[in-house]
Design an enzyme around this catalytic site. Structure first.
Site, PDB file in Angstrom:
ATOM      1  N   HIS A   2       0.848  -1.193   0.000  1.00  0.00           N
ATOM      2  CA  HIS A   2       0.000   0.000   0.000  1.00  0.00           C
ATOM      3  C   HIS A   2       0.884   1.245   0.000  1.00  0.00           C
ATOM      4  CE1 HIS A   2      -3.283   2.644   0.719  1.00  0.00           C
ATOM      5  NE2 HIS A   2      -2.790   3.052   1.878  1.00  0.00           N
TER       6      HIS A   2
ATOM      7  N   GLY B 126     -10.343  -6.311   6.151  1.00  0.00           N
ATOM      8  CA  GLY B 126     -10.479  -4.853   6.102  1.00  0.00           C
ATOM      9  C   GLY B 126      -9.756  -4.255   4.905  1.00  0.00           C
TER      10      GLY B 126
HETATM   11  C1  GRF Z   1       1.444   0.544  -6.200  1.00  0.00           C
HETATM   12  O1  GRF Z   1       1.793   1.812  -5.670  1.00  0.00           O
HETATM   13  C2  GRF Z   1       0.485  -0.156  -5.301  1.00  0.00           C
HETATM   14  O2  GRF Z   1       0.766  -0.005  -3.949  1.00  0.00           O
HETATM   15  C3  GRF Z   1      -0.792   0.546  -5.653  1.00  0.00           C
HETATM   16  O3  GRF Z   1      -0.746   0.624  -7.052  1.00  0.00           O
HETATM   17  C4  GRF Z   1       0.609   0.684  -7.459  1.00  0.00           C
HETATM   18  C5  GRF Z   1       0.837  -0.423  -8.440  1.00  0.00           C
HETATM   19  O4  GRF Z   1       1.942  -0.197  -9.231  1.00  0.00           O
HETATM   20  N1  GRF Z   1      -1.934  -0.149  -5.134  1.00  0.00           N
HETATM   21  P1  GRF Z   1       2.476  -1.289 -10.277  1.00  0.00           P
HETATM   22  O5  GRF Z   1       1.280  -1.824 -11.062  1.00  0.00           O
HETATM   23  O6  GRF Z   1       3.175  -2.367  -9.522  1.00  0.00           O
HETATM   24  O7  GRF Z   1       3.401  -0.527 -11.172  1.00  0.00           O
END
Ligand code: GRF
Length: 221
Positions: A130, A164
Site C-alpha cells: 500500500h 479490512g
Molecule cells: C502501487 O503503488 C500499489 O501499492 C498501488 O498501485 C501501485 C501499483 O503499481 N496499489 P504497479 O502496477 O506495480 O506498477
C-alpha cells in the site's frame, strides 16, 4: 507447504514455512512495476528463495500481464463482470490460484478487495503493498490523501491481507519524505521506488525463512 502444526494453530496465530523455492502467485491490475521487480529479483539471484508460478489479473490488456508473458510465466485473467456475482468471482479466483498451490500470494497493485472465500483459503499467506504508511490513508488514493492532509513523511506498507481495507498485520514499512513541489503523481512515483525495494526484500525473506503472525504482530525469523 503449511506446517502440520499450522493447521492446529489457535485463532490469531499463523505459521508458515515454505519448502524452497516458495511458490508465489502475483496478482496485478496495471503497470506491474512491482511484479517486474520481483521477476528481476528471482532471475538475478538463485538464492532469492521464491519462484513466481503464475500471475493473475482482474482485467486483460495490461502491461502487468505482458511483463509476465515476456518472462515466460503462466497468466490468467478473471473479470468480475464475467461472473454472476462478486462472490462467484471471488470463488473462481480462489480456485484458479489454488491450481498453483502457492505458499504466498502477492497482491501487487491488484485493485480489487479479496473476498471471504479467497481469504478463507489463503488467509495468512496473502500480502499486499500500500502506498502510504498504515494506518494512515487506507484506500485507493494513499499518495493524494497524504498530500492533501499535509504530512511531511509518508511511504509504503507491506502487510498481510485481512478482511479490512489496508489494515492487516504490518510486515514492513519504508518512509518517503514529501517535497514542496510534489503532486500526487510525483509523490506516488517516489513511493513506488521505495515500494518495489521493500516488496522484493519482504518477499525474499518470507520465501527463505517463513513467517509467524501472532494476532497483529508479524515475526520474520
Ligand atoms: C502501487 O503503488 C500499489 O501499492 C498501488 O498501485 C501501485 C501499483 O503499481 N496499489 P504497479 O502496477 O506495480 O506498477
Amino acid at each position: 507447504m503449511v506446517h502440520p502444526e499450522g493447521n492446529q494453530s489457535p485463532p490469531g496465530l499463523v505459521q508458515h514455512h515454505p519448502d524452497p523455492p516458495a511458490r508465489i502467485v502475483v496478482l496485478v491490475s496495471g503497470s506491474g512495476t512491482n511484479l517486474q521487480a520481483l521477476i528481476d529479483a528471482e532471475q538475478a539471484d538463485p538464492a532469492f528463495g521464491g519462484t513466481i508460478v503464475a500471475v493473475g489479473a482482474d482485467r486483460t490488456g495490461i502491461r502487468g500481464l505482458e511483463r509476465a508473458e515476456q518472462a515466460g510465466i503462466p497468466t490468467f485473467a478473471l473479470r468480475v463482470k464475467d461472473f454472476a456475482s462478486r462472490e462467484d468471482w471471488d470463488r473462481a479466483l480462489r480456485d484458479k490460484v489454488a491450481e498453483y498451490t502457492p505458499d504466498l500470494v502477492v497482491s501487487a497493485g491488484f485493485m480489487k478487495l479479496l473476498g471471504p472465500d479467497f481469504l478463507a483459503a489463503f488467509g495468512g499467506r496473502v500480502i499486499n503493498t500500500h502506498p502510504a504508511l498504515s494506518p494512515s490513508f487506507p484506500g485507493m488514493h494513499g499518495p493524494a490523501d497524504a498530500l492533501e492532509y499535509g504530512v511531511k513523511i509518508t511511504g509504503c506498507t507491506v502487510f498481510f491481507v485481512t478482511a479490512g481495507v489496508d489494515d492487516g498485520p504490518i510486515i514492513a514499512q519504508s518512509a518517503v519524505a514529501v517535497r514542496d513541489e510534489d503532486d500526487a503523481e510525483l509523490l506516488h512515483e517516489r513511493i513506488k521506488t521505495a515500494e518495489r525495494a521493500l516488496l522484493v526484500d519482504v518477499v525474499g525473506r518470507l520465501a527463505r525463512h517463513g513467517w509467524t503472525i501472532d494476532n497483529r504482530k508479524v515475526i520474520l525469523p
